[in-house]
Design an enzyme around this catalytic site. Sequence first.
Site, PDB file in Angstrom:
ATOM      1  N   CYS A 115       0.988  -1.354  -0.111  1.00  0.00           N
ATOM      2  CA  CYS A 115       0.108  -0.032   0.023  1.00  0.00           C
ATOM      3  C   CYS A 115       0.768   1.228  -0.181  1.00  0.00           C
ATOM      4  O   CYS A 115       1.888   1.376   0.833  1.00  0.00           O
ATOM      5  CB  CYS A 115      -0.773   0.139   1.229  1.00  0.00           C
ATOM      6  SG  CYS A 115      -2.003   1.679   1.310  1.00  0.00           S
ATOM      7  N   GLU A 118      -9.116  -0.585  -2.673  1.00  0.00           N
ATOM      8  CA  GLU A 118      -9.259   0.928  -2.778  1.00  0.00           C
ATOM      9  C   GLU A 118     -10.664   1.157  -2.030  1.00  0.00           C
ATOM     10  O   GLU A 118     -10.902   2.241  -1.460  1.00  0.00           O
ATOM     11  CB  GLU A 118      -9.292   1.570  -4.260  1.00  0.00           C
ATOM     12  CG  GLU A 118      -7.806   1.415  -4.825  1.00  0.00           C
ATOM     13  CD  GLU A 118      -6.863   1.783  -4.078  1.00  0.00           C
ATOM     14  OE1 GLU A 118      -6.956   2.985  -3.455  1.00  0.00           O
ATOM     15  OE2 GLU A 118      -5.753   1.284  -4.106  1.00  0.00           O
TER      16      GLU A 118
END
Length: 225
Positions: free
Chosen positions: A137, A180
């Site tokens: 991430c 997301e």
Amino acid sequence: MDFRLRSLAPAPPTPHTAQDIRELVEQVLGLDALPPVVQAGHPVLRQHAAPYDGQLDDATLNELIDVMRRTMHDAPGVGLAAPQIGIPLQLAVLEDQFDVDPAAAAARERVPLDFFAMLNPVYAPIGSDTASFYEGCLSVRGYQAVVTRHRQVALYYLRPDGSAARAEFSGWQARIVQHETDHLHGALYLDRAETRSLAGNEEYAARWAQPGISQAQAELGFPTG
């Protein structure tokens, strides 16, 4: 190899008003450079972002999407959620055009994902199959960990023009969509990760960057389902 899909604890709603959000967007768009990607520990990443309901006019929304796309490319990454640049709004951009090793692409069912922006996304699993791979991430810089996610999902969202959309994704595309969307609900991939698999980027590259995770599972001792 089937691992347990970890559920998420509810996140508190963002305290920011529509006016606050507009001001934050104006600050980002007024920068002379691309905005920084905020890192784990920033409260915006742990809040349920505000649903989009017209807080921004069309021109501002499209300008924000363009800045987010360029920020994602610069990072580089395959997705970026608005909270990752400090804006608590349910908006994310996604695109995967990276040239990856064919063996890894086959194992991970990774095929190119054309650019799109999604507002107020919600996903639902299609079937019961899961897939487990290392994941990273942009807001947890320097680390990767194994995350189990639905192999196939249906995504419901709004396009930037306000129209409703439904699309189905599988493999790595489904992973990006879930990652997301989770960001917009106040979750990081670490909330779903097998914590014993956590690896710094250097160790991951040196030891665990195979197409699958069986060697990492055996040597690091994280459990099978």
